[in-house]
Design a protein around this motif. Structure first.
Motif, short mmCIF file in Angstrom:
data_model
loop_
_atom_site.label_atom_id
_atom_site.label_comp_id
_atom_site.label_asym_id
_atom_site.label_seq_id
_atom_site.Cartn_x
_atom_site.Cartn_y
_atom_site.Cartn_z
N LEU A 184 64.12 63.40 0.76
CA LEU A 184 64.05 64.87 0.78
C LEU A 184 64.70 65.45 -0.49
CD1 LEU A 184 63.30 67.38 2.43
CD2 LEU A 184 65.54 67.25 3.53
N ALA A 185 65.80 64.85 -0.90
CA ALA A 185 66.47 65.33 -2.13
C ALA A 185 65.51 65.20 -3.31
CB ALA A 185 67.74 64.52 -2.39
N MET A 186 64.76 64.11 -3.34
CA MET A 186 63.81 63.90 -4.44
C MET A 186 62.71 64.95 -4.39
SD MET A 186 63.70 61.90 -6.89
CE MET A 186 62.54 61.63 -8.22
N GLU A 187 62.21 65.19 -3.16
CA GLU A 187 61.13 66.19 -3.00
C GLU A 187 61.59 67.59 -3.41
OE1 GLU A 187 59.72 64.28 1.07
OE2 GLU A 187 59.56 66.47 1.09
N MET A 188 62.88 67.85 -3.22
CA MET A 188 63.38 69.22 -3.43
C MET A 188 64.12 69.36 -4.75
SD MET A 188 64.45 70.31 0.43
CE MET A 188 64.21 72.06 0.19
N LYS A 189 63.85 68.44 -5.67
CA LYS A 189 64.66 68.51 -6.90
C LYS A 189 64.29 69.70 -7.78
CE LYS A 189 62.73 64.86 -9.94
NZ LYS A 189 61.65 65.58 -10.47
N ASP A 190 63.13 70.28 -7.54
CA ASP A 190 62.79 71.50 -8.30
C ASP A 190 63.26 72.76 -7.58
OD1 ASP A 190 61.59 69.98 -10.23
OD2 ASP A 190 59.65 69.99 -9.18
N GLN A 191 63.95 72.55 -6.48
CA GLN A 191 64.40 73.73 -5.71
C GLN A 191 65.92 73.82 -5.65
OE1 GLN A 191 61.93 74.44 -2.06
NE2 GLN A 191 61.02 72.53 -2.75
N GLY A 192 66.56 73.23 -6.63
CA GLY A 192 68.02 73.37 -6.71
C GLY A 192 68.80 72.19 -6.13
N VAL A 193 68.09 71.19 -5.57
CA VAL A 193 68.81 70.02 -5.02
C VAL A 193 69.04 69.02 -6.15
CG1 VAL A 193 68.71 68.10 -3.40
CG2 VAL A 193 67.81 70.35 -2.72
N ILE A 194 70.29 68.66 -6.38
CA ILE A 194 70.55 67.80 -7.55
C ILE A 194 71.39 66.56 -7.24
CG2 ILE A 194 70.34 69.61 -9.30
CD1 ILE A 194 73.43 69.66 -9.31
N GLY A 195 71.72 66.33 -5.98
CA GLY A 195 72.54 65.15 -5.75
C GLY A 195 72.63 64.76 -4.29
N ILE A 196 73.30 63.63 -4.08
CA ILE A 196 73.50 63.07 -2.73
C ILE A 196 75.00 62.87 -2.51
CG2 ILE A 196 73.26 60.87 -1.47
CD1 ILE A 196 70.75 62.48 -1.21
#
Ligand SMILES: CNc1ncnc2c1ncn2[C@@H]1O[C@H](COP(=O)(O)O)[C@@H](O)[C@H]1O
Ligand SMILES: [Zn+2]
Length: 366
Positions: A184-196
């Motif tokens: 999910l983090a990978m899918e949302m990396k253009d939406q402000g998600v940058i890490g785990i």
């Protein structure tokens, strides 16, 4: 008294970078009480039973995790997730946090029709509904990045905060659920998600359960931060240091050998003073391992962990460092500025933050 007040105000005016803040641990008490009241009126909980818990006394580690269960009952529907996200960002912005990484655990909740994805959509909706300040969430907003920062303590409508999201893996989760979060983090990396992040009750679960997901994140190039050493789990501390994530949270219960290894690896540490003292990870403020790491010039940044749960703020954490360890304003400023180097956001944003600190540095330290 006057000096304390002046120093506290200075710590609020200081631009700050927050790298370790859990969404549900940062909710305002007033909001929790309001939500508890609503659920009480519906007969879902007994308000009087939870009121005292919210208004807090004990905050030992086991109590914290019992409280999170209550928080999640109160906050887990889409609209409430949106609301608390908005409020948490506003609260950090109001104390001059200029860059905020919020971490939160995406949750599946069939009863509420919630998936990890829809939970995150609700979080992002919250970021977009902030009105009190300008939230810069996406790199595509880079035009907005060029606008000048507000004057400190000035017109709040012009204040700006950069917000990025980290997705937390809860230690109660299975390997598959942890992998879902990484994907999910990978899918949302253009939406402000940058890490785990790996977090949750440190006495629950096994490192081997999360390792495949953390390795997957590493392969995908997603930066990782791990809660490390909240309890003295020797095997896990060793495994976490061997894994060598981009940042570590807490590092409370390390023995001499692990301490040496941490220092030689130079992994930046998210220091959470109030949280560690309250949960017993550090014996007292005075004896907190901040001093050792700071004196060793180890990379570190001050953070709140759970500002709601522990009744603190990032400004208060800076104040505590000044009052406990005697750091000067110039040293506190340097500490805040150095945190820019440990953000998970990219180089362009780092450059903007460096410029910002340079702009306000002279004014704040002379
Ligand atoms: C006190 N020290 C801590 N140690 C470990 N994990 C913690 C934590 N404080 C918070 N969390 C983690 O963050 C969740 C709440 O926020 P979210 O629902 O994700 O937004 C908690 O359930 C726990 O998993
Ligand atoms: Zn934490």
């Amino acid at each position: 008294m006057e000096a304390e007040k002046e120093m506290r105000e200075w710590c609020v005016a200081l631009p700050k970078v927050e790298l370790h803040a859990h969404l549900n641990g940062s909710v305002r008490d007033s909001t929790l009480l309001e939500l508890a009241k609503q659920l009480g009126d519906k007969g879902d909980i007994v308000f009087e039973d939870v009121k005292d818990v919210i208004m807090k006394n004990g905050r030992s580690l086991p109590e914290c995790f019992r409280l999170f269960e209550l928080y999640h009952i109160l906050t887990t529907d889409h609209d409430t997730v949106t609301r608390i996200t908005k409020e948490v960002v506003e609260d950090f912005a109001m104390e001059n946090v200029v860059y905020l990484e919020i971490r939160t655990t995406p949750k599946n909740n069939e009863a509420k029709g919630m998936t990890k994805r829809s939970y995150m959509n609700a979080v992002i909706k919250g970021l977009k509904t902030v009105e009190a300040v300008e939230v810069v969430l996406f790199d595509s907003n880079s035009r907005a990045d060029k606008t000048p920062m507000s004057e400190l303590g000035g017109d709040t409508r012009k204040m700006k905060i950069y917000v990025r999201l980290l997705l937390s893996i809860d230690r109660r989760e299975t390997t598959l659920a942890a992998l879902d979060t990484v994907n999910l983090a990978m899918e949302m990396k253009d939406q402000g998600v940058i890490g785990i992040d790996l977090s949750g009750n440190p006495v629950v679960g096994e490192w081997e359960t999360y390792l495949p997901a953390l390795e997957h994140a590493k392969e995908l190039g997603i930066p990782i931060t791990i809660h490390c050493g909240e309890v003295a789990n020797r095997n896990e501390i060793r495994a976490v240091l061997d894994f060598c994530p981009q940042r570590l949270g807490h590092v409370c219960c390390l023995n001499d050998e692990e301490w040496k290894k941490l220092k030689s690896l130079m992994i930046p540490v998210e220091i959470c003073l109030t949280s560690n003292v309250m949960t017993g990870g550090a014996p007292s403020l005075e004896l907190h391992h901040f001093a050792d790491l700071y004196n060793a010039k180890h990379p570190l940044s001050l953070c709140t962990d759970d500002s709601g749960l522990f009744s603190t703020s990032l400004s208060n954490e800076y104040y505590l460092v000044a009052s406990t360890f005697g750091l000067s304003k110039a040293e506190l400023f340097q500490l805040a500025q150095d945190a820019v180097e440990f953000v998970f956001a990219g180089d362009e944003l780092k450059r903007s933050l460096r410029e910002l600190f340079e702009r306000v540095g002279k004014e704040l330290t002379t």
